[in-house]
Write a protein that holds these residues in place. Structure first.
Motif, PDB file in Angstrom:
ATOM      1  N   PHE A  70       0.825  -1.205   0.000  1.00  0.00           N
ATOM      2  CA  PHE A  70       0.000   0.000   0.000  1.00  0.00           C
ATOM      3  C   PHE A  70       0.864   1.262   0.000  1.00  0.00           C
ATOM      4  O   PHE A  70       0.531   2.256  -0.652  1.00  0.00           O
ATOM      5  CB  PHE A  70      -0.927  -0.006   1.218  1.00  0.00           C
ATOM      6  CG  PHE A  70      -1.995  -1.061   1.143  1.00  0.00           C
ATOM      7  CD1 PHE A  70      -3.210  -0.793   0.529  1.00  0.00           C
ATOM      8  CD2 PHE A  70      -1.771  -2.324   1.657  1.00  0.00           C
ATOM      9  CE1 PHE A  70      -4.188  -1.768   0.435  1.00  0.00           C
ATOM     10  CE2 PHE A  70      -2.746  -3.313   1.575  1.00  0.00           C
ATOM     11  CZ  PHE A  70      -3.963  -3.029   0.959  1.00  0.00           C
ATOM     12  N   ASP A  71       1.987   1.218   0.706  1.00  0.00           N
ATOM     13  CA  ASP A  71       2.880   2.378   0.786  1.00  0.00           C
ATOM     14  C   ASP A  71       3.400   2.759  -0.591  1.00  0.00           C
ATOM     15  O   ASP A  71       3.535   3.940  -0.927  1.00  0.00           O
ATOM     16  CB  ASP A  71       4.043   2.043   1.721  1.00  0.00           C
ATOM     17  CG  ASP A  71       4.791   3.278   2.198  1.00  0.00           C
ATOM     18  OD1 ASP A  71       4.338   4.405   1.924  1.00  0.00           O
ATOM     19  OD2 ASP A  71       5.830   3.118   2.850  1.00  0.00           O
ATOM     20  N   ALA A  72       3.681   1.766  -1.416  1.00  0.00           N
ATOM     21  CA  ALA A  72       4.256   2.016  -2.736  1.00  0.00           C
ATOM     22  C   ALA A  72       3.215   2.387  -3.782  1.00  0.00           C
ATOM     23  O   ALA A  72       3.564   2.850  -4.864  1.00  0.00           O
ATOM     24  CB  ALA A  72       5.031   0.790  -3.210  1.00  0.00           C
ATOM     25  N   VAL A 358      17.655   0.122  -7.222  1.00  0.00           N
ATOM     26  CA  VAL A 358      17.993   1.212  -8.125  1.00  0.00           C
ATOM     27  C   VAL A 358      18.291   2.451  -7.293  1.00  0.00           C
ATOM     28  O   VAL A 358      17.827   2.596  -6.160  1.00  0.00           O
ATOM     29  CB  VAL A 358      16.840   1.518  -9.123  1.00  0.00           C
ATOM     30  CG1 VAL A 358      16.568   0.316 -10.013  1.00  0.00           C
ATOM     31  CG2 VAL A 358      15.578   1.931  -8.390  1.00  0.00           C
ATOM     32  N   ASP A 359      19.077   3.372  -7.879  1.00  0.00           N
ATOM     33  CA  ASP A 359      19.453   4.591  -7.163  1.00  0.00           C
ATOM     34  C   ASP A 359      19.585   5.722  -8.173  1.00  0.00           C
ATOM     35  O   ASP A 359      20.202   5.559  -9.224  1.00  0.00           O
ATOM     36  CB  ASP A 359      20.771   4.378  -6.423  1.00  0.00           C
ATOM     37  CG  ASP A 359      21.149   5.573  -5.567  1.00  0.00           C
ATOM     38  OD1 ASP A 359      20.282   6.065  -4.834  1.00  0.00           O
ATOM     39  OD2 ASP A 359      22.318   6.010  -5.639  1.00  0.00           O
ATOM     40  N   VAL A 360      18.970   6.864  -7.868  1.00  0.00           N
ATOM     41  CA  VAL A 360      19.009   8.032  -8.750  1.00  0.00           C
ATOM     42  C   VAL A 360      19.568   9.219  -7.982  1.00  0.00           C
ATOM     43  O   VAL A 360      19.158   9.468  -6.836  1.00  0.00           O
ATOM     44  CB  VAL A 360      17.600   8.381  -9.281  1.00  0.00           C
ATOM     45  CG1 VAL A 360      17.660   9.624 -10.171  1.00  0.00           C
ATOM     46  CG2 VAL A 360      16.992   7.212 -10.030  1.00  0.00           C
ATOM     47  N   THR A 361      20.487   9.950  -8.574  1.00  0.00           N
ATOM     48  CA  THR A 361      20.975  11.211  -8.024  1.00  0.00           C
ATOM     49  C   THR A 361      20.607  12.330  -8.983  1.00  0.00           C
ATOM     50  O   THR A 361      20.997  12.289 -10.157  1.00  0.00           O
ATOM     51  CB  THR A 361      22.493  11.196  -7.812  1.00  0.00           C
ATOM     52  OG1 THR A 361      22.830  10.150  -6.895  1.00  0.00           O
ATOM     53  CG2 THR A 361      22.969  12.518  -7.233  1.00  0.00           C
ATOM     54  N   ALA A 378       8.262   6.260  -4.303  1.00  0.00           N
ATOM     55  CA  ALA A 378       7.042   5.471  -4.465  1.00  0.00           C
ATOM     56  C   ALA A 378       6.680   5.316  -5.941  1.00  0.00           C
ATOM     57  O   ALA A 378       6.264   4.232  -6.372  1.00  0.00           O
ATOM     58  CB  ALA A 378       5.891   6.116  -3.702  1.00  0.00           C
ATOM     59  N   ALA A 379       6.842   6.381  -6.714  1.00  0.00           N
ATOM     60  CA  ALA A 379       6.521   6.302  -8.140  1.00  0.00           C
ATOM     61  C   ALA A 379       7.435   5.308  -8.858  1.00  0.00           C
ATOM     62  O   ALA A 379       6.972   4.490  -9.660  1.00  0.00           O
ATOM     63  CB  ALA A 379       6.629   7.683  -8.774  1.00  0.00           C
ATOM     64  N   ILE A 380       8.729   5.368  -8.560  1.00  0.00           N
ATOM     65  CA  ILE A 380       9.675   4.446  -9.199  1.00  0.00           C
ATOM     66  C   ILE A 380       9.388   3.011  -8.772  1.00  0.00           C
ATOM     67  O   ILE A 380       9.386   2.083  -9.598  1.00  0.00           O
ATOM     68  CB  ILE A 380      11.121   4.845  -8.858  1.00  0.00           C
ATOM     69  CG1 ILE A 380      11.484   6.172  -9.535  1.00  0.00           C
ATOM     70  CG2 ILE A 380      12.109   3.748  -9.278  1.00  0.00           C
ATOM     71  CD1 ILE A 380      12.808   6.761  -9.087  1.00  0.00           C
ATOM     72  N   ALA A 381       9.143   2.803  -7.473  1.00  0.00           N
ATOM     73  CA  ALA A 381       8.842   1.453  -6.982  1.00  0.00           C
ATOM     74  C   ALA A 381       7.610   0.881  -7.674  1.00  0.00           C
ATOM     75  O   ALA A 381       7.568  -0.300  -8.026  1.00  0.00           O
ATOM     76  CB  ALA A 381       8.642   1.482  -5.463  1.00  0.00           C
ATOM     77  N   ASP A 387      10.058  -3.347  -4.151  1.00  0.00           N
ATOM     78  CA  ASP A 387       9.901  -2.811  -2.814  1.00  0.00           C
ATOM     79  C   ASP A 387      10.469  -1.388  -2.759  1.00  0.00           C
ATOM     80  O   ASP A 387      11.579  -1.134  -3.231  1.00  0.00           O
ATOM     81  CB  ASP A 387      10.663  -3.725  -1.835  1.00  0.00           C
ATOM     82  CG  ASP A 387      10.332  -3.452  -0.389  1.00  0.00           C
ATOM     83  OD1 ASP A 387      10.192  -2.277  -0.019  1.00  0.00           O
ATOM     84  OD2 ASP A 387      10.234  -4.420   0.377  1.00  0.00           O
ATOM     85  N   ILE A 388       9.721  -0.474  -2.167  1.00  0.00           N
ATOM     86  CA  ILE A 388      10.162   0.917  -2.091  1.00  0.00           C
ATOM     87  C   ILE A 388      11.477   1.052  -1.322  1.00  0.00           C
ATOM     88  O   ILE A 388      12.260   1.983  -1.546  1.00  0.00           O
ATOM     89  CB  ILE A 388       9.068   1.800  -1.447  1.00  0.00           C
ATOM     90  CG1 ILE A 388       9.388   3.289  -1.632  1.00  0.00           C
ATOM     91  CG2 ILE A 388       8.865   1.436   0.016  1.00  0.00           C
ATOM     92  CD1 ILE A 388       8.267   4.211  -1.199  1.00  0.00           C
TER      93      ILE A 388
END
Length: 422
Positions: A70-72, A358-361, A378-381, A387-388
């Motif tokens: 639900f969180d994601a 994944v990781d975004v800067t 949350a959008a990417i997850a 998992d967020i």
């Protein structure tokens, strides 16, 4: 083997499909989720050492898996959990690093019905339009189910529950173990959660049930039926089974713990740049942010999702975003970048892979990223169906240096780890 055994190994936490086509304006309802986790789980036995909602399956507490789904999900605006008063420390340990959607825990009552009412009374102060009530012991509900429940409520249903059509033949058996009759199954469905309702109505009927001393209800749909509310059924999932016994927990843990055994990590990186132009907003990591300028690009110019798409494609050794979605192709003009990232995730799944993290800067002087970080994660997850907790979003300025420092545009760099078969 249990019927859900083959299915749950394929269900990622926070799975969601369809978000890319949903605009911000389409989100008309304020949606709350209430996770019920106040039970003692006696049928799970004493072998797990704690209530079943805190048992680990695949290294993650059952409750945390339920919360993360639900969180994601981008349609869920706020989230609360009803817990047993003795479980405060267990709850805090299971919910570290959840997003700002998650409210303070609510102490439940002696029965599920009392616990739900306590949760609804607390949520009333936030004035949601609808609420989705979910059992913590169903950790494999997915975002498609959430979508279907919300869509039914948006279409005018006063109540909507996830359910699955009964597959087994039913027999009526007497006290001597003899079959007396075969029961037709054509109209029989197995109720699941989440169960969604217009908030004001389900709170009202719970209050009426409590005031009248009615305490026989085992789910919220039955209370709604008692009060005369029409409740519709939407498709659930065979994976969305309630973990009830110690055997259920053990089986789920084995399936989830073993699914990565034959996979090898592949790492990719990505980088993207877009300049500013006329406009009043930017898209960054799937989130629309009001701003004095827009980013210029053939699509929506979301540098975060573009960099992340290239990172995933790099991990797969499958070209880059321009190869699959050339700027010369008119069909991608103004397109949401979710489409590109979804395609990269699909390519990973078709290879038998799983996106690990994944990781975004983001490199930006403005706008400020901090207030939007959790929404971006949350959008990417949701897009990647992961998992967020496995999504990182960070930002840094360029200390006034270069084109970013001069406010001429934005840049992003990203990395992705994909687990692929040997």
């Amino acid at each position: 083997m249990h019927a859900f055994a083959g299915a749950i190994a394929e269900i990622p936490v926070g799975r969601y499909e369809g978000a890319s086509g949903r605009s911000k304006k389409a989100k008309t309802l304020k949606v709350a989720a209430l996770v019920v986790a106040a039970g003692r789980g006696h049928r799970a036995g004493g072998t797990i050492g704690s209530p079943k909602q805190y048992a680990l399956v695949g290294g993650v507490p059952v409750l945390r898996r339920s919360i993360d789904t639900f969180d994601a999900h981008p349609r869920i605006d706020l989230l609360a959990v009803v817990i047993h008063p003795d479980d405060q420390e267990l709850y805090l340990g299971a919910t570290r690093d959840c997003s700002m959607k998650l409210r303070a825990p609510i102490v439940g009552g002696d029965t599920r019905q009392q616990s739900v009412l306590a949760g609804l009374e607390t949520l009333a102060g936030e004035h949601p339009d609808v609420v989705l009530i979910h059992d913590a012991a169903r950790p494999f509900a997915d975002a498609k189910i959430i979508d279907r429940v919300i869509s039914a409520l948006e279409a005018g249903a006063r109540g909507a529950i996830a359910a699955s059509a009964l597959a087994d033949t039913l027999k009526r058996v007497d006290d001597r173990g003899r079959i007396g009759a075969t029961i037709p199954r054509e109209e029989l469905w197995c109720a699941q959660t989440p169960q969604g309702f217009t908030f004001a109505e389900i709170l009202d009927v719970h209050r009426k049930a409590a005031a009248s001393g009615e305490n026989r209800f085992t789910d919220d749909a039955s209370i709604a039926e008692w009060a005369g509310l029409d409740v519709v059924v939407v498709e659930g999932s065979s994976a969305n089974r309630k973990l009830t016994t110690a055997e259920d927990l053990i089986l789920a843990d084995r399936l989830l713990s073993s699914r990565d055994r034959d996979l090898v990590p592949h790492v990719g990186t990505g980088f993207d740049v877009h300049r500013f132009g006329d406009g009043d907003h930017v898209w960054l990591c799937g989130v629309r942010i009001e701003h004095s300028h827009s980013l210029v690009g053939h699509s929506d110019a979301d540098v975060g999702l573009h960099a992340l798409t290239d990172a995933l494609l790099g991990a797969l050794g499958d070209g880059d975003i321009g190869a699959h979605f050339p700027p010369s192709d008119i069909q991608w003009k103004g397109a949401r970048s979710n489409i590109f990232l979804e395609d990269a995730a699909r390519r990973a799944r078709e290879r038998g892979g799983r996106i690990s993290n994944v990781d975004v800067t983001l490199l930006a002087e403005t706008p400020k990223i901090g207030p939007h970080r959790d929404a971006m994660r949350a959008a990417i997850a949701a897009i990647l169906e992961i998992d967020i907790r496995n999504v990182g979003v960070k930002a840094t300025t360029m200390e006034g240096l270069g084109f970013v420092g001069r406010g001429e545009g934005l840049a992003a760099m990203a990395s992705a780890t994909v687990l692929l078969p040997y």
